[in-house]
Design an enzyme around this catalytic site. Structure first.
Site, PDB file in Angstrom:
ATOM      1  N   LYS A 145       0.824  -1.206   0.000  1.00 26.31           N
ATOM      2  CA  LYS A 145       0.000   0.000   0.000  1.00 26.31           C
ATOM      3  C   LYS A 145       0.863   1.263   0.000  1.00 26.31           C
ATOM      4  CE  LYS A 145      -4.090  -2.013   0.498  1.00 26.31           C
ATOM      5  NZ  LYS A 145      -5.294  -1.762  -0.319  1.00 26.31           N
ATOM      6  N   LYS A 146       2.067   1.177   0.540  1.00 26.47           N
ATOM      7  CA  LYS A 146       2.958   2.335   0.584  1.00 26.47           C
ATOM      8  C   LYS A 146       3.660   2.584  -0.747  1.00 26.47           C
ATOM      9  CE  LYS A 146       4.000   2.434   5.552  1.00 26.47           C
ATOM     10  NZ  LYS A 146       2.959   1.522   5.976  1.00 26.47           N
ATOM     11  N   LEU A 147       3.472   1.744  -1.716  1.00 30.64           N
ATOM     12  CA  LEU A 147       4.027   1.997  -3.045  1.00 30.64           C
ATOM     13  C   LEU A 147       3.268   3.105  -3.764  1.00 30.64           C
ATOM     14  CD1 LEU A 147       4.764  -1.657  -4.193  1.00 30.64           C
ATOM     15  CD2 LEU A 147       6.415   0.083  -3.506  1.00 30.64           C
ATOM     16  N   ASP A 148       2.286   3.682  -3.108  1.00 31.01           N
ATOM     17  CA  ASP A 148       1.562   4.838  -3.617  1.00 31.01           C
ATOM     18  C   ASP A 148       2.533   5.991  -3.849  1.00 31.01           C
ATOM     19  OD1 ASP A 148      -1.199   6.275  -3.872  1.00 31.01           O
ATOM     20  OD2 ASP A 148       0.001   7.547  -2.556  1.00 31.01           O
ATOM     21  N   ASP A 155       8.437  -2.512   5.821  1.00 30.48           N
ATOM     22  CA  ASP A 155       7.182  -3.247   5.651  1.00 30.48           C
ATOM     23  C   ASP A 155       7.268  -4.267   4.524  1.00 30.48           C
ATOM     24  OD1 ASP A 155       5.717  -2.184   7.725  1.00 30.48           O
ATOM     25  OD2 ASP A 155       4.959  -0.503   6.562  1.00 30.48           O
TER      26      ASP A 155
END
Length: 791
Positions: free
Chosen positions: A247-250, A293
Site C-alpha cells: 500500500k505504501k508503493l503509492d 514493511d
C-alpha cells in the site's frame, strides 16, 4: 544468532554416546538451517535419534528442506500437503504467545476498547448519532455494556492463563466483534488484527503449554500441536507487514507527502544531526517505512536474516508506540516476533533460569506428548520405536486433519483478497479510503480539514439554517467516509423534527486536503444526503473526484510558504466549475487577501455588494468580520490561496513580549517606576496562582496563565526517567481504577437494582477521583484524555 542449535539444547538434557557424535553433529547442521515458515518436527526426531544406541546413516537434505523446513515432495499432492500442515510441532512458542496476547488484550480492554470511559462513550439515553457496521446494531443499556466489557476482560484473562481455553476465547471474540461492529469510527487496522488473532486462537490448541487447562487435564499438557497453528499466525503477521508495504508503493508515500510532519518529532533528532529535515522525512520516515514493511515479513522467516530484522522491527514498533496513540498494537507486534523462531525456543530460554524457579516457569523438558490433532507418519522400524522413550504411534489421515488444512488455505487466501476487495465494496471508496479497517492502509494518508458546513432546509417552510459540525455525535471521522455521512444525515433527519424542523434536507460542504494537496470538496454540496442513494456495492454518485492533476502544485506550495514570514498564514484552495465557496473572515484576521493561481473566479463581497472577476495572478483584499463568496467561473477547476495574518494574535504576542521584559526588570530591580494596579500581579512568583486569579487586566491574566503552563511543560520535559515512569504509572492506575469501579457499580445495579441517586452520585464521584494534579477539574481532564472534549 537468535537460535541455539538443537544439539546445544540436547547436550545438557541428554548425554550423547561417543558413537553417536557424527550423527549429532549432522543433526545440529540440519537444525541450524531449517526454516521457520512451516517449522519442523525436529524435537520428536532428535529425541528418537539420541535414544538409539546404534549409528545410522544420516539422510541428505535438499537445499529447499534446509531453507524452508519442508521438501518439494510435501507439496506434490493433497495428502502430502495435509500431512505437512498437520505435522506435530512443539507447543511452547504458541503457548507463550497465547499468554502474552491475553495479557495485552486484558490491558487493551481498559484502554483503547474504552472500559475506563464507557459512560462518556455510550451516553445512556442521550440523543447521539452512532455509526455501526449494520444499522440494526445498537448498544445495550449502559449497565449491560459494562457487563459485555467484563465478559470480554474475563475472556482475555482466561486466554492468558489458559483456563477453560475454548470458552475464554469464545467470551473474548464474541464480545470483541460486537463492540468492533458497533462503532465504525473506532475502526483501525490493529483493532481488526486483534479480532483476527482472537478468532485464530479459538480454533487452535493454544492451551497445550503453560496453561491451567494443562494442570486440569494431564492428557493435553505439553502435547504436540499441528503445524497449521503456526502457519496461520505467521502468515497473518506476514500479511500485516507485506500488504502495508504494498500500500505504501503509492506515489504520495514514495515522494514523501503522506507523513512529512513526523520528521519534526524528537524521535528523529539523531537523524537530523547528519540530514536536513526534508531528507529525514523522505529517506527515514517514508523510505525506511516502505523498505521495512516490504521486507520484514520475508526476512523473519529465515535464520540468517532473523536476528537483524528482529532489531529493526523492535526499534520500529518502539518508535510507533511514542509517535502514535495506538494502544497495545506496538507491544502485540513485538509479541508476535518470536513466533518466527523455532517452536521450542521457550524451553531453551527458561532452561537457563535457576532450578528453584522451575516450579513456576514453563516446562523445559523435551518430552512432548502425542496429540490426536497431529498426523504422525511411519518414520522408524518397530524395534527402533520400541527403544524410543516416548514413541508416537503412526496415525491415519482423518477428516479433522483435512478440515484444518482446508481452513488454513481458505483463510490465507481470504486475507490476501480482502485488502483488494474494493472493486466489490465500491460505496466505501472515498479517495482510496475503501474499507480502511480491513486493508492494512497504515498511515498511508494524512488529512486536514479546513472548512465544514452543515446546512439544513425545512421541507415544508423552506427555512434554511446551519448546524454546528459534530452536533449529536462524538466522532469526527464521518467527515471522510460516505457511508458514515449517509448514516449521520439519516440520524439528523430523525432528530431535527424534535426542534420544529419538518422533513429536513441535509447538505454537507466539507473541504479536505489529502497528503498536502489543495483543500477541496470531498462531497457534492448540492445533494441532499438524506434522500441520496448509497450502496456498499455501487460507486458513490455524490463523491467529488480527487483533483490529482493538481498534485504537482505541492512543490510550488513549499516555495510559497518558505517566502512568508512567521506571522503570515496561507491556505491553498481548489474548486470545481460551477461551484462557490461561501466564507466568513474572522475579525481577528485583519489582513486577508485572495490570490488566484489558476483558472478564473468571481469574488463577491456580500456586505458591500461588490463583485470582482480575477484571473490567474490577480489578487483582492477581503474585509474582516464579514462574508464573501468565491465563484469558479472557468471551465476547468480553479486554484487560489488565502493569505492572512492573525492581527489579534500578533498584537497579543507583542504585549506578552513587553510584559516579559517588564517582569525581568522587576526581578532584576532595574524597574524604578511604580506599577499601576493592573500590572502589580507581575510582581508575584511564577507559581503563584493567586496572582493569576487576582489579575484584572485580561492580557495580564493570559500572560500569567501562559507562563505557568510553560513552566509546567518545561518541568515535565526535564523530568527524569523514574519520575516519568511514576507519572505514567499513576495515570494508568487511576484510569484502570475508574474502569473497574464503574464496572462494579454497573454489576451491582444489574443484580440489586439502582440505589438512591445521592448514593450513586457519591460512588461515581469516588470512581472519578484523579491524581492530585488533575483533581481541579476531573471531568474536563477525562474528556480530554478520551478525545471527547467537544461534548
Amino acid at each position: 544468532h537468535v537460535h541455539l542449535g538443537e544439539g546445544e539444547q540436547r547436550k545438557d538434557l541428554f548425554p550423547v554416546p561417543k558413537q553417536n557424535l557424527f550423527k549429532k553433529q549432522n543433526m545440529e547442521a540440519r537444525d541450524a538451517t531449517a526454516g521457520a515458515f512451516v517449522g519442523t518436527d525436529r524435537e520428536k526426531k532428535s529425541a528418537k535419534k539420541d535414544a538409539a544406541p546404534k549409528a545410522v546413516t544420516p539422510q541428505t537434505k535438499s537445499r529447499m528442506e534446509k531453507i524452508f523446513g519442508f521438501k518439494k515432495e510435501d507439496l506434490c499432492c493433497w495428502e502430502s500437503l495435509v500431512a505437512l500442515l498437520n505435522r506435530p510441532t512443539d507447543p511452547a512458542s504458541l503457548g507463550i504467545f497465547r499468554c502474552l496476547f491475553g495479557l495485552l488484550m486484558a490491558i487493551d480492554v481498559t484502554q483503547e476498547r474504552g472500559l475506563s470511559h464507557l459512560d462518556y462513550k455510550y451516553l445512556d439515553g442521550a440523543p447521539v448519532c452512532r455509526f455501526p457496521l449494520f444499522n440494526f446494531l445498537e448498544p445495550l443499556p449502559l449497565d449491560w455494556m459494562y457487563l459485555v466489557y467484563l465478559v470480554m476482560f474475563l475472556g482475555a484473562l482466561g486466554i492468558m492463563v489458559g483456563c477453560f481455553y475454548r470458552l475464554s476465547c469464545l467470551m473474548f471474540i464474541s464480545t470483541y466483534w460486537y463492540i468492533f461492529f458497533l462503532d465504525k469510527t473506532a475502526w483501525n487496522n490493529h483493532s481488526y488484527l486483534y479480532g483476527l488473532i482472537g478468532f485464530q486462537l479459538a480454533i487452535m490448541d493454544g492451551n497445550r503449554y503453560w496453561s491451567v487447562d494443562g494442570l486440569r487435564k494431564p492428557s493435553i499438557r505439553n502435547a504436540h500441536v499441528p503445524l497449521w497453528n503456526y502457519t496461520l499466525l505467521r502468515t497473518q503477521i506476514f500479511i500485516v507487514y507485506f500488504i502495508a508495504g504494498v500500500k505504501k508503493l503509492d506515489a504520495d508515500w514514495v515522494e514523501g507527502y503522506s507523513m512529512s510532519y513526523l520528521a519534526h518529532h524528537w524521535l528523529f533528532d539523531p537523524f537530523k544531526v547528519i540530514l536536513p529535515v526534508e531528507l529525514v522525512s523522505l529517506l527515514v520516515v517514508h523510505g525506511g517505512g516502505l523498505v521495512l514493511d516490504l521486507t520484514a515479513g520475508y526476512l523473519l522467516f529465515f535464520d540468517a536474516t532473523r536476528p537483524v530484522v528482529f532489531f529493526f522491527v523492535s526499534y520500529f514498533h518502539c518508535m510507533n508506540s511514542q509517535l502514535f496513540s495506538i494502544g497495545m498494537f506496538s507491544y502485540t507486534m513485538l509479541a508476535t516476533s518470536p513466533l518466527f523462531c523455532y517452536a521450542d525456543w521457550p524451553r531453551r530460554f527458561f532452561a537457563r533460569f535457576p532450578s528453584f524457579l522451575r516450579g513456576v516457569l514453563p516446562l523445559t523438558s523435551a518430552e512432548i506428548q502425542p496429540s490426536t490433532s497431529c498426523l504422525y507418519p511411519e518414520i522408524c522400524s518397530s524395534s527402533e520405536c520400541r527403544e524410543t522413550q516416548n514413541p508416537a504411534k503412526p496415525s491415519k489421515l482423518r477428516f479433522k486433519h483435512k478440515l484444518g488444512a482446508v481452513f488454513t488455505i481458505l483463510y490465507i487466501a481470504e486475507q490476501f483478497f480482502m485488502p483488494y476487495s474494493h472493486f466489490i465494496t465500491k460505496g466505501y471508496n472515498n479517495w482510496t479510503n475503501g474499507l480502511y479497517g480491513y486493508s492494512w492502509d497504515m498511515m498511508v494518508h494524512s488529512r486536514s480539514h479546513q472548512h465544514v458546513k452543515i446546512t439544513y432546509k425545512d421541507g415544508k417552510t423552506g427555512e434554511i439554517g446551519y448546524l454546528n459540525p459534530g452536533v449529536f455525535t462524538q466522532s469526527r471521522r464521518w467527515k471522510d467516509h460516505g457511508d458514515m455521512l449517509k448514516q449521520y444525515a439519516t440520524c439528523l433527519s430523525g432528530l431535527l423534527p424534535h426542534y420544529n424542523i419538518s422533513d429536513p434536507e441535509i447538505y454537507f460542504d466539507i473541504w479536505v486536503s489529502i497528503n498536502e494537496r489543495f483543500q477541496q470538496r470531498i462531497f457534492d454540496p448540492r445533494v441532499d444526503i438524506v434522500k441520496a442513494e448509497w450502496s456498499p456495492f455501487k460507486a458513490n454518485p455524490w463523491l467529488m473526484p480527487l483533483l490529482v492533476d493538481l498534485s504537482p502544485w505541492r512543490t510550488k506550495f513549499q516555495e510559497i510558504e518558505g517566502s512568508l514570514d512567521n506571522q503570515t498564514e496561507i491556505v491553498f484552495i481548489a474548486d470545481f466549475p460551477g461551484l462557490q465557496l461561501e466564507n466568513f473572515v474572522s475579525k481577528d484576521l485583519g489582513n486577508t487577501s485572495i490570490h488566484v493561481l489558476q483558472g478564473q473566479v468571481n469574488v463577491e463581497i456580500v456586505d458591500e455588494k461588490k463583485n470582482s472577476t480575477l484571473q490567474s495572478g490577480d489578487q483582492i483584499q477581503v474585509p474582516a468580520g464579514g462574508y464573501h463568496k468565491v465563484y469558479t467561473v472557468s471551465e476547468s477547476p480553479s486554484c487560489y490561496m488565502y493569505v492572512y495574518v492573525n492581527t489579534t494574535e500578533t498584537v497579543l504576542l507583542q504585549n506578552f513580549t513587553k510584559l516579559q521584559e517588564l517582569q525581568e526588570r522587576i526581578r532584576n530591580g532595574t524597574e524604578t517606576e511604580p506599577l499601576p494596579p493592573e500590572l502589580q500581579p507581575l510582581m508575584a512568583a511564577d507559581d503563584d496562582k493567586e496572582a493569576e486569579v487576582n489579575a484584572t487586566d485580561p492580557v495580564v491574566q493570559l500572560f500569567l496563565k501562559r507562563q505557568r503552563r510553560m513552566k509546567e511543560v518545561k518541568k515535565r520535559r526535564e523530568a527524569g526517567v523514574l519520575e516519568r515512569l511514576g507519572r505514567f504509572a499513576v495515570k494508568k492506575y487511576y484510569t484502570i481504577r475508574r474502569g473497574f469501579l464503574m464496572t462494579a457499580i454497573a454489576i451491582r445495579n444489574l443484580v440489586l437494582g439502582l440505589p438512591p441517586v445521592e448514593q450513586l452520585r457519591r460512588e461515581v464521584a469516588f470512581a472519578n477521583m484523579k491524581e492530585p494534579e488533575a483533581e481541579a477539574n476531573p471531568d474536563e481532564t477525562l474528556r480530554n484524555e478520551v478525545g471527547h472534549a467537544e461534548l
